[in-house]
Design a protein around this motif. Structure first.
Motif, PDB file in Angstrom:
ATOM      1  N   THR A 273      -3.440   3.981  11.192  1.00  0.00           N
ATOM      2  CA  THR A 273      -3.784   2.865  10.312  1.00  0.00           C
ATOM      3  C   THR A 273      -4.032   3.343   8.889  1.00  0.00           C
ATOM      4  OG1 THR A 273      -4.891   1.780  12.176  1.00  0.00           O
ATOM      5  CG2 THR A 273      -5.310   0.886  10.000  1.00  0.00           C
ATOM      6  N   GLN A 274      -3.186   2.875   7.976  1.00  0.00           N
ATOM      7  CA  GLN A 274      -3.491   3.068   6.564  1.00  0.00           C
ATOM      8  C   GLN A 274      -4.492   1.995   6.159  1.00  0.00           C
ATOM      9  OE1 GLN A 274       0.078   3.105   4.236  1.00  0.00           O
ATOM     10  NE2 GLN A 274       1.030   4.761   5.406  1.00  0.00           N
TER      11      GLN A 274
ATOM     12  N   TYR B 270       0.371  -5.670   9.361  1.00  0.00           N
ATOM     13  CA  TYR B 270      -0.701  -4.985   8.645  1.00  0.00           C
ATOM     14  C   TYR B 270      -1.964  -4.875   9.506  1.00  0.00           C
ATOM     15  CZ  TYR B 270       2.167  -5.376   4.511  1.00  0.00           C
ATOM     16  OH  TYR B 270       3.200  -5.270   3.624  1.00  0.00           O
TER      17      TYR B 270
ATOM     18  N   PRO C 127      -5.303   8.125   5.229  1.00  0.00           N
ATOM     19  CA  PRO C 127      -5.328   7.121   6.302  1.00  0.00           C
ATOM     20  C   PRO C 127      -5.684   7.713   7.657  1.00  0.00           C
ATOM     21  CG  PRO C 127      -3.077   7.747   5.793  1.00  0.00           C
ATOM     22  CD  PRO C 127      -3.934   8.411   4.751  1.00  0.00           C
TER      23      PRO C 127
ATOM     24  N   ASN D  91       0.850  -1.192   0.000  1.00  0.00           N
ATOM     25  CA  ASN D  91       0.000   0.000   0.000  1.00  0.00           C
ATOM     26  C   ASN D  91       0.888   1.245   0.000  1.00  0.00           C
ATOM     27  OD1 ASN D  91      -2.396  -1.421   0.132  1.00  0.00           O
ATOM     28  ND2 ASN D  91      -2.328  -1.559   2.362  1.00  0.00           N
TER      29      ASN D  91
ATOM     30  N   GLU E  48      -5.317  -2.581   6.165  1.00  0.00           N
ATOM     31  CA  GLU E  48      -4.140  -2.468   5.308  1.00  0.00           C
ATOM     32  C   GLU E  48      -3.957  -3.712   4.451  1.00  0.00           C
ATOM     33  OE1 GLU E  48      -1.463   0.263   8.407  1.00  0.00           O
ATOM     34  OE2 GLU E  48      -0.965  -1.843   8.068  1.00  0.00           O
TER      35      GLU E  48
END
Length: 415
Positions: free
Chosen positions: A253-254, A288, A249, A76, A192
């Protein structure tokens, strides 16, 4: 040839001509029903419907997984600038106050399990999440800085997922006594893991257990909400693809994708002690992050009205309609129409307010009697049906006309 012979021959030929023409007309009339049936348009067969559901992505090579899991930036490549959402870590009691809407749930025995870094509240989330403020869980640090928290998984999620072992679980659970018979709340799940690990064993998931049963399901199914059950290929109507980083994001947290705001409505035991567990975890490893955002004050006990449509013998004429709403809010029901039936009576209140107890409203209908000898279906006479009555009369008239013409011709030329 004498003049008399010529007259007789001419009369005979004229009579033959009239007779031949009459026979041709008669034959044409006799063929009319067959022709009418032949030209009736054939009913076209319905076109086959195509299955529009896309299949889930095939899981990738585990060796390739390892490579990608060690290099998050290759999965990502989002803009690291966070959105305007603000997050604050919170303890169990603070989370509960944000979660509950009113006093319709009397809560007790509150317990938060997992890293305190993984739970908190958020604000200003409308643009990013579709929810302005509420409770936030993550499998990492909600404020950023830590992805792998090193905390255990959750046995309930292990059972729901099957083979994968979970990690970095965060859960909030408590007992409650509801005033109504239905519980509701709204939430968003994101991760993610999207989109690179859809279809893999890294199937992070979320569950909302009411008395042991998971009610956080894909609408219209029994499937839990996870990476593999809602994504750009599967149940995509509930999914927002963020692989191009259109949405910024969260601070910690993306996410390459997230669900739309999903509602949950679940039956509960009114006036008795029930148990709730909200839980989120990584699957198969602790890399993730995934998150779940629950709308502030959306968890409440609701009133229920069940609406039935039956005939006088109690046979259901359609599916029941279930109405839910905040206790004290108004409700209204609809009287439907059914072919072959007339409304007879109403049992219960057509309009009213939602109450602590479940209310029943029943519309009763009676069948319309069919007159004796009258078909219940409309029928239209075809040309073939009409011909079975008209053609014999026309044939007789034509034969009489032919005979009369013949007699007149013979009389004229014999005179």
């Amino acid at each position: 040839m004498t003049r008399e012979q010529h007259r007789r021959r001419l009369g005979k030929r004229t009579l033959q001509g009239i007779t031949s023409a009459s026979a041709a007309i008669l034959a044409t009339l006799l063929l009319v029903p067959t022709c009418a049936q032949a030209v009736e348009p054939a009913t076209s067969a319905p076109q086959e419907t195509k299955d529009s559901a896309s299949s889930a992505e095939v899981a990738r090579d585990p060796a390739q997984h390892s490579l990608l899991r060690e290099a998050p930036q290759q999965v990502n490549t989002q803009d690291s600038t966070p959105s305007d959402v603000s997050v604050t870590q919170a303890n169990a009691d603070e989370l509960l106050k944000v979660l509950l809407a009113d006093d319709s749930l009397a809560a007790s025995n509150v317990k938060l399990t997992g890293s305190p870094l993984a739970a908190g509240t958020f604000a200003h989330g409308q643009t990013t999440l579709g929810i302005d403020n509420g409770l936030l869980f993550s499998t990492g640090d909600i404020t950023g800085g830590h992805s792998a928290l090193g905390t255990p998984g959750d046995s309930d999620l292990d059972t729901i997922l099957g083979a994968p072992e979970t990690h970095d679980a965060i859960s909030l659970e408590f007992d409650f006594v509801p005033k109504g018979s239905t519980l509701s709340f709204n939430y968003v799940f994101g991760s993610e893991e999207y989109p690179a690990f859809v279809g893999s064993e890294y199937n992070d998931t979320f569950a909302f257990l009411v008395n042991g049963a998971n009610v956080a399901l894909i609408p219209g199914s029994n499937n839990p909400v996870s990476i593999n059950t809602v994504n750009a290929n599967t149940n995509s109507g509930y999914f927002i693809d963020n692989s191009n980083s259109t949405i910024k994001p969260l601070p910690g947290t993306q996410f390459g994708g997230l669900t739309k705001v999903l509602p949950v409505t679940a039956p509960v035991n009114k006036g008795k002690t029930n148990h709730i567990k909200i839980v989120l975890a990584d699957a198969n490893d602790n890399i993730y992050n995934s998150f779940v955002a629950i709308q502030k004050n959306s968890m409440k006990s609701l009133g229920t009205v069940n609406v039935h449509y039956v005939d006088q013998a109690g046979k259901h004429l359609s599916d029941d309609v279930v109405l839910t709403g905040n206790i004290g809010d108004p409700y209204t029901t609809d009287k439907k129409s059914f072919n072959g039936y007339v409304f007879q009576q109403l049992q219960g209140n057509e309009h009213g307010t939602f109450a602590n107890q479940t209310q029943e409203v029943t519309y009763v209908y009676s069948a319309v009697p069919t007159p004796v000898g009258q078909s219940q279906t409309n029928q239209t006479n075809t040309l073939a049906d009409t011909g079975t009555v008209i053609l014999p009369a026309l044939s007789l008239m034509l034969l009489l006309l032919t005979a009369a013409c013949g007699m007149l011709v013979c009389k004229r030329y014999n005179s």
